[in-house]
Design a protein around this motif. Structure first.
Motif, PDB file in Angstrom:
ATOM      1  N   LEU A 270     -17.200   8.128  60.018  1.00 22.76           N
ATOM      2  CA  LEU A 270     -18.299   8.266  60.974  1.00 22.76           C
ATOM      3  C   LEU A 270     -18.065   9.421  61.950  1.00 22.76           C
ATOM      4  N   GLY A 271     -16.822   9.662  62.251  1.00 23.26           N
ATOM      5  CA  GLY A 271     -16.482  10.694  63.241  1.00 23.26           C
ATOM      6  C   GLY A 271     -16.676  12.114  62.737  1.00 23.26           C
ATOM      7  N   GLN A 298     -10.354   6.681  76.810  1.00 22.26           N
ATOM      8  CA  GLN A 298      -8.965   6.723  76.322  1.00 22.26           C
ATOM      9  C   GLN A 298      -8.560   8.109  75.832  1.00 22.26           C
ATOM     10  N   ARG A 299      -9.515   9.014  75.728  1.00 17.92           N
ATOM     11  CA  ARG A 299      -9.291  10.396  75.285  1.00 17.92           C
ATOM     12  C   ARG A 299      -8.759  10.471  73.855  1.00 17.92           C
ATOM     13  N   VAL A 300      -9.213   9.511  73.025  1.00 15.01           N
ATOM     14  CA  VAL A 300      -8.790   9.525  71.614  1.00 15.01           C
ATOM     15  C   VAL A 300      -9.976   9.765  70.669  1.00 15.01           C
ATOM     16  N   ALA A 301     -11.200   9.891  71.230  1.00 17.08           N
ATOM     17  CA  ALA A 301     -12.395  10.050  70.382  1.00 17.08           C
ATOM     18  C   ALA A 301     -12.314  11.324  69.545  1.00 17.08           C
ATOM     19  N   ASN A 302     -12.867  11.236  68.365  1.00 18.78           N
ATOM     20  CA  ASN A 302     -12.910  12.391  67.469  1.00 18.78           C
ATOM     21  C   ASN A 302     -14.091  13.297  67.870  1.00 18.78           C
ATOM     22  N   PRO A 303     -13.815  14.536  68.275  1.00 14.28           N
ATOM     23  CA  PRO A 303     -14.920  15.417  68.701  1.00 14.28           C
ATOM     24  C   PRO A 303     -15.553  16.192  67.544  1.00 14.28           C
ATOM     25  N   LEU A 304     -15.076  15.971  66.300  1.00 13.21           N
ATOM     26  CA  LEU A 304     -15.498  16.860  65.206  1.00 13.21           C
ATOM     27  C   LEU A 304     -16.969  16.703  64.816  1.00 13.21           C
ATOM     28  N   ALA A 305     -17.510  15.463  64.845  1.00 15.29           N
ATOM     29  CA  ALA A 305     -18.935  15.304  64.523  1.00 15.29           C
ATOM     30  C   ALA A 305     -19.781  16.074  65.546  1.00 15.29           C
ATOM     31  N   ALA A 359      -7.026  17.878  72.578  1.00 16.72           N
ATOM     32  CA  ALA A 359      -6.121  18.677  71.740  1.00 16.72           C
ATOM     33  C   ALA A 359      -6.821  19.071  70.442  1.00 16.72           C
ATOM     34  N   MET A 360      -7.657  18.191  69.902  1.00 18.99           N
ATOM     35  CA  MET A 360      -8.392  18.538  68.676  1.00 18.99           C
ATOM     36  C   MET A 360      -9.333  19.710  68.952  1.00 18.99           C
ATOM     37  N   GLY A 361      -9.992  19.666  70.118  1.00 16.58           N
ATOM     38  CA  GLY A 361     -10.862  20.790  70.503  1.00 16.58           C
ATOM     39  C   GLY A 361     -10.059  22.082  70.633  1.00 16.58           C
TER      40      GLY A 361
END
Ligand code: NAD
Length: 369
Positions: A270-271, A298-305, A359-361
């Motif tokens: 989904l992310g 929590q700052r763990v969400a996936n920002p990729l979607a 960090a993913m961003g």
């Protein structure tokens, strides 16, 4: 001289503000590279709008959206605003209201398998080779908007032959509604694999026969794009049997609702799913997932979607295809290097490089160079 594009940001609720921050970060870097200034104008939508103004879609928000070149929406909703009281405002009303207010009649959902995430799908990896499709769903017509009613005391409607209830919904389409959505599909196909599957149920439904007739008429304007008519039941089967055969699928509202959910599960995550909603004015881009209240803050969400929604915005609103390609490639590269947010981590192939939202961003920004 640098050009300017105005983006209305709707961070909304839950993880919305966290993933919006990553989108802004990435857009700033792309802007520098492309000599394009992105101007951001934030507005309230959903639960936060209810808290601050008493309504899920304040007039000011709709005005800001109309005034922008594109709208980037994160997600809205959460248990705080869940209510069954019909007199209380609900965040979802904001979502439906802004779609209606902007006249968004086309919903585009890309379904692409990222090589690095192939194991997340419920299909065997060999069926996923080359899957890269775009589902174009009609959004403001058909069964969901046609006339409907529930009648009581209808003779013969009850079991046993007595008076009972009867309900009906109507699948209605006007020529212009079909024409404009089919055109969106053909235009998109031109920038992709030049193949359109027009999905209907023309062996049974009159509205589908009109759909097919209009689709064929529009197709004549696109001699470079191949068109295939396919019945919706067959499409449901083919999506699981051989999903790589599809490039662009275009279909009416309810068929599209069901098929796009089926197709989205090919990716298994989904992310990673983005969507675009287009009309004749400002378009709206948003991830397919919700506000994930269980992990908000929590700052763990996936920002990729969200970043993939930015990719769609660059393509469909700003015609910045090269920048969109670079963003897509950057995301692919980050995943190929093994970086994962918690939701897409595959515990069977550990060790992986786990990161949080920000960090993913940063990794995507680094790849963009
Ligand atoms: P959801 O998509 O918010 O969450 C489902 C699950 O997926 C949760 O476990 C969540 O933590 C996870 N998840 C979702 N997005 C993620 C991301 N980017 N990174 C990591 N994990 C992620 O769906 P839900 O739980 O059914 O709904 C929560 C709220 O969101 C509800 O209030 C619902 O109404 C709303 N909602 C909003 C939209 C929208 O804004 N378009 C869409 C669907 C649901």
């Amino acid at each position: 001289m640098t050009e300017t594009r105005r983006i209305c940001l709707l961070p909304g609720d839950g993880i919305g503000p966290e993933i919006t921050a990553e989108a802004v970060k990435v857009l700033r870097v792309i802007g520098e590279r492309e000599v394009m200034t992105f101007e951001f104008n934030e507005a309230l939508l959903g639960g936060i709008a209810i808290d601050e103004t008493g309504t899920p879609l304040p007039e000011e928000t709709l005005a800001k959206a109309h005034a922008a070149d594109a709208v980037l929406l994160a997600a809205i909703g959460g248990p705080k605003w869940d209510t069954t009281d019909p007199d209380k405002p609900r965040p979802e009303q904001g979502l439906l209201g802004i779609r209606k207010g902007l006249g968004l009649y086309a919903n585009l959902r890309p379904v692409k398998i990222f090589d690095a995430l192939r194991d997340a799908s419920s299909l065997k990896p060999e069926f996923l080779e080359g899957v890269d499709m775009l589902i174009v769903r009609e959004l403001t017509g058909g069964l969901y908007f046609g006339s409907r009613a529930r009648e009581t005391d209808v003779p013969g409607a009850a079991t046993g032959g007595g008076e009972g209830m009867r309900a009906y919904d109507t699948m209605e389409y006007r020529e212009y509604e079909i024409e404009r959505i089919v055109r969106v599909a053909f235009d998109a196909a031109r920038t992709r694999g030049k193949l359109v599957h027009s999905v209907d149920k023309a062996n049974v439904l009159e509205s589908s026969r009109l759909w097919r007739e209009v689709a064929h008429r529009v197709a004549q304007e696109y001699p470079d794009v191949e068109v295939v008519d396919q019945l919706v039941d067959n499409t449901a089967m083919q999506l699981i049997r051989r999903p790589a055969q599809f490039d662009v699928i275009v279909t009416e509202n309810m068929f599209g609702d069901i098929l796009s959910d089926e197709a989205s599960m090919l990716t298994g995550s989904l992310g990673m799913l983005a969507s675009a909603s287009l009309g004749d004015g400002t378009a709206l881009y948003e991830p397919s997932h919700g506000s994930a209240p269980d992990i908000a803050g929590q700052r763990v969400a996936n920002p990729l979607a969200m970043l993939l929604s930015v990719e769609l915005m660059l393509r469909y609103s700003f015609d910045m295809h090269a920048a969109a390609d670079r963003l897509a490639a950057a995301i692919e590269a980050v995943l190929a290097e093994g970086w994962r947010t918690r939701d897409i981590a595959d515990t069977s192939t550990l060790p992986q490089k786990m990161v949080g939202t920000s960090a993913m961003g940063d990794l995507v920004v680094e790849e963009l160079g």
